[in-house]
Scaffold this motif. Structure first.
Motif, short mmCIF file in Angstrom:
data_model
loop_
_atom_site.label_atom_id
_atom_site.label_comp_id
_atom_site.label_asym_id
_atom_site.label_seq_id
_atom_site.Cartn_x
_atom_site.Cartn_y
_atom_site.Cartn_z
N LEU A 144 0.94 -1.19 -0.07
CA LEU A 144 0.06 0.10 -0.02
C LEU A 144 0.85 1.12 0.04
O LEU A 144 0.28 2.49 -0.16
CB LEU A 144 -0.98 0.17 1.32
CG LEU A 144 -1.75 -1.17 1.48
CD1 LEU A 144 -2.43 -1.29 2.75
CD2 LEU A 144 -2.63 -1.30 0.17
N THR A 145 1.94 1.20 0.24
CA THR A 145 2.98 2.17 0.24
C THR A 145 3.63 2.59 -1.00
O THR A 145 4.50 3.42 -1.02
CB THR A 145 4.14 1.95 1.35
OG1 THR A 145 4.50 0.44 1.25
CG2 THR A 145 3.58 2.04 2.79
N VAL A 146 3.77 1.79 -2.10
CA VAL A 146 4.19 1.87 -3.22
C VAL A 146 3.67 3.10 -4.03
O VAL A 146 4.46 3.60 -4.57
CB VAL A 146 4.19 0.63 -4.18
CG1 VAL A 146 4.88 0.75 -5.33
CG2 VAL A 146 4.63 -0.67 -3.22
N PRO A 147 2.43 3.25 -4.16
CA PRO A 147 2.19 4.32 -5.04
C PRO A 147 2.81 5.85 -4.62
O PRO A 147 3.08 5.74 -3.63
CB PRO A 147 0.43 4.55 -4.92
CG PRO A 147 0.00 3.09 -4.55
CD PRO A 147 1.49 2.65 -3.52
N PRO A 148 2.70 6.59 -5.56
CA PRO A 148 3.38 7.99 -5.40
C PRO A 148 2.28 8.74 -4.28
O PRO A 148 1.15 8.10 -4.36
CB PRO A 148 3.02 8.87 -6.58
CG PRO A 148 2.41 7.83 -7.60
CD PRO A 148 2.33 6.46 -6.86
N ALA A 149 2.71 9.61 -3.67
CA ALA A 149 1.94 10.49 -2.66
C ALA A 149 0.48 10.72 -2.82
O ALA A 149 -0.53 10.57 -2.33
CB ALA A 149 2.80 11.42 -1.93
N ASP A 150 0.35 11.12 -4.24
CA ASP A 150 -1.13 11.48 -4.76
C ASP A 150 -1.83 10.44 -5.11
O ASP A 150 -3.11 10.74 -5.44
CB ASP A 150 -0.75 12.79 -5.74
CG ASP A 150 -0.23 12.09 -6.99
OD1 ASP A 150 0.60 10.95 -6.74
OD2 ASP A 150 -0.54 12.38 -8.05
N ARG A 151 -1.40 9.24 -5.16
CA ARG A 151 -2.19 8.26 -5.53
C ARG A 151 -2.29 7.01 -4.20
O ARG A 151 -2.62 5.75 -4.36
CB ARG A 151 -1.90 7.61 -6.72
CG ARG A 151 -2.60 8.39 -7.94
CD ARG A 151 -2.94 7.53 -8.97
NE ARG A 151 -3.88 6.49 -8.69
CZ ARG A 151 -5.26 6.78 -9.21
NH1 ARG A 151 -5.73 8.00 -9.45
NH2 ARG A 151 -6.18 5.66 -9.11
N LEU A 152 -1.78 7.58 -3.12
CA LEU A 152 -1.79 6.45 -2.04
C LEU A 152 -3.33 6.06 -1.68
O LEU A 152 -4.26 6.89 -1.66
CB LEU A 152 -1.07 7.17 -0.78
CG LEU A 152 0.51 7.05 -0.71
CD1 LEU A 152 0.65 7.87 0.58
CD2 LEU A 152 1.10 5.73 -0.73
N PRO A 153 -3.71 4.76 -1.43
CA PRO A 153 -5.14 4.27 -1.47
C PRO A 153 -5.73 4.98 -0.24
O PRO A 153 -5.21 5.15 0.98
CB PRO A 153 -5.00 2.91 -1.16
CG PRO A 153 -3.38 2.61 -0.69
CD PRO A 153 -2.45 3.79 -1.34
N GLU A 154 -6.87 5.37 -0.31
CA GLU A 154 -7.89 5.93 0.77
C GLU A 154 -8.62 4.85 1.31
O GLU A 154 -9.50 4.61 0.65
CB GLU A 154 -8.45 7.13 0.25
CG GLU A 154 -7.56 8.35 0.16
CD GLU A 154 -8.14 9.57 -0.23
OE1 GLU A 154 -9.54 9.67 0.04
OE2 GLU A 154 -7.70 10.33 -1.27
N TYR A 155 -8.68 4.39 2.42
CA TYR A 155 -9.36 3.43 2.97
C TYR A 155 -10.12 4.16 4.36
O TYR A 155 -9.64 5.46 4.78
CB TYR A 155 -8.65 2.16 3.47
CG TYR A 155 -7.86 1.57 2.60
CD1 TYR A 155 -8.74 1.26 1.22
CD2 TYR A 155 -6.75 1.33 2.78
CE1 TYR A 155 -7.88 0.64 0.12
CE2 TYR A 155 -6.07 0.53 1.69
CZ TYR A 155 -6.44 0.11 0.38
OH TYR A 155 -6.03 -0.73 -0.73
#
Ligand SMILES: *Cc1c(COP(=O)(O)O)cnc(C)c1O
Length: 389
Positions: A337-348
């Motif tokens: 979950l930490t892989v995407p760039p900051a603007d696409r981190l998953p929101e749960y």
């Protein structure tokens, strides 16, 4: 007493399954690598769905893992799915180091809303994983169009949707590139635990077969071509599943008949929404949506009348599950979950799929359904529903 999928009175396990298990035991061959039962089950499953390939697995979750592995996401790629399902829909995404992205659902069926899916598509989206919730056909024709437009794979989770008919008349599992099914104890048909995938794509079938068997191409030699686990179904399970598969049309016909009877009986009740497609729905459960909320009290009232009913189906929708919101995933790490760039981190967590949250918290009630329900069972439920509102 209502027959339940947890007891013999609510299952279709009989002489055919006993003969099947005995046949395997007497043969001395319990492994599907060398046996004939699981291969025959796969052929029968493929024929039933009019597709060219079926691959068996040890559970529905394993079947979904085969499908996600065959989709071959790179670490950190995103797979869009629904917040209302079994955790077996989501776990394989994480296990393949991909990121589950939840799109919100239709307020009446609880199935993925294609507009919400369209909004969730981003540069790293790899696949859409749709669930036919409770056996109600998901809008897979629209999702397929969306997937094709963006070059994504569509996977169908049909664990609750044996012989569900989609809006265009196709069987659930045949619109996506892969359909996944479960044979767990609580599903329409069972061998205790087991899973099946179907596909028309020989390359996807090959990848899934390798992934289920340690990447080992049995016809070539003791070599390992790709990462794989051992997700093989045993011959005992396969033989029992074959006998169960033959009973599937009868199971569906019985569930549809009694569900239609209940729909007729509650047709006039205000504030209560039930599915309107009894002959395409698989009726794994009988879902009701209370337009004004109050699902806990409503389910409590049904239970007081002896009806096997529950509010919300889940304690919390999957995007609010502790496993996703704050628990470590590997070791102490939250990878992937930490892989995407900051603007696409998953929101749960709460607020990110409000329609699903309202269904689970306020409006959704599910009643256990069973092919052994009689008209009297249905009438008892109808009476309790009239009293509960
Ligand atoms: C049951 C179920 C699964 C998981 O299947 P298992 O055989 O229990 O691993 C996955 N998705 C849905 C929608 C299910 O109902």
């Amino acid at each position: 007493m209502f027959p339940s999928m947890a007891d013999s009175g609510g299952r279709t396990l009989g002489d055919e399954e006993i003969a099947a298990a005995t046949r395997v035991l007497r043969s001395g061959m319990l492994s599907s690598v060398w046996g004939t039962e699981v291969r025959a089950l796969e052929a029968e499953m493929a024929t039933l769905h009019g597709v060219s390939h079926a691959v068996a697995a040890s559970s529905g979750t394993a079947a979904l893992h085969l499908a996600v592995a065959a989709a071959a996401p790179d670490p950190g790629d995103e797979i869009i799915t629904t917040p209302i399902s079994d955790f077996g829909t989501v776990a394989p995404i994480l296990a393949q180091n991909a990121v589950p992205v939840f799109a919100d659902v239709d307020p009446h069926t609880g199935n993925l809303d294609p507009d919400a899916v369209a909004k969730a598509i981003g540069p790293r989206t790899r696949a859409i994983l749709a669930v036919h919730l409770f056996g109600a056909p998901a809008p897979v024709a629209q999702l397929r169009e969306l997937a094709d437009r963006h070059g994504l794979m569509l996977i169908e989770d049909c664990a609750q949707a044996w012989l569900t008919r989609c809006a265009d008349g196709r069987l659930a599992g045949t619109t996506g590139s892969i359909g996944c099914f479960s044979l767990q104890q609580w599903k329409h048909i069972t061998c205790g635990d087991g899973g099946l995938t179907i596909t028309d794509d020989p390359e996807l079938a090959r990848r899934m077969r390798l992934f289920a068997d340690k990447g080992w191409p049995r016809d070539v030699g003791r070599s390992h071509l790709s990462l794989g686990l051992n997700y093989r179904m045993t011959e005992l399970s396969g033989a029992v599943a074959r006998a169960q598969l033959a009973k599937l049309p009868g199971v569906l016909a019985a569930r549809r008949r009694t569900a239609t009877r209940l729909l007729d009986a509650i047709a006039g009740l205000p504030g209560l929404r039930a599915p309107d497609n009894p002959d395409s729905h698989a009726w794994w459960l009988f879902p009701l949506v209370l337009e004004a909320g109050g699902n806990r009290e409503f389910a409590e009232s049904l239970r007081a009348d002896g009806i096997p009913a529950r509010a919300g189906y889940l304690q919390e929708p999957l995007h609010c599950a502790p496993a996703l919101v704050d628990a470590p995933i590997y070791g102490t790490s939250r990878f992937p979950l930490t892989v995407p760039p900051a603007d696409r981190l998953p929101e749960y967590g709460p607020g990110t799929c409000p329609v699903a949250e309202r269904l689970v918290r306020d409006t959704l009630v599910v009643i256990d359904w069973n092919e052994r329900y009689t008209d009297e069972h249905v009438d008892t439920i109808a009476t309790a529903l009239r009293r509960a509102r």
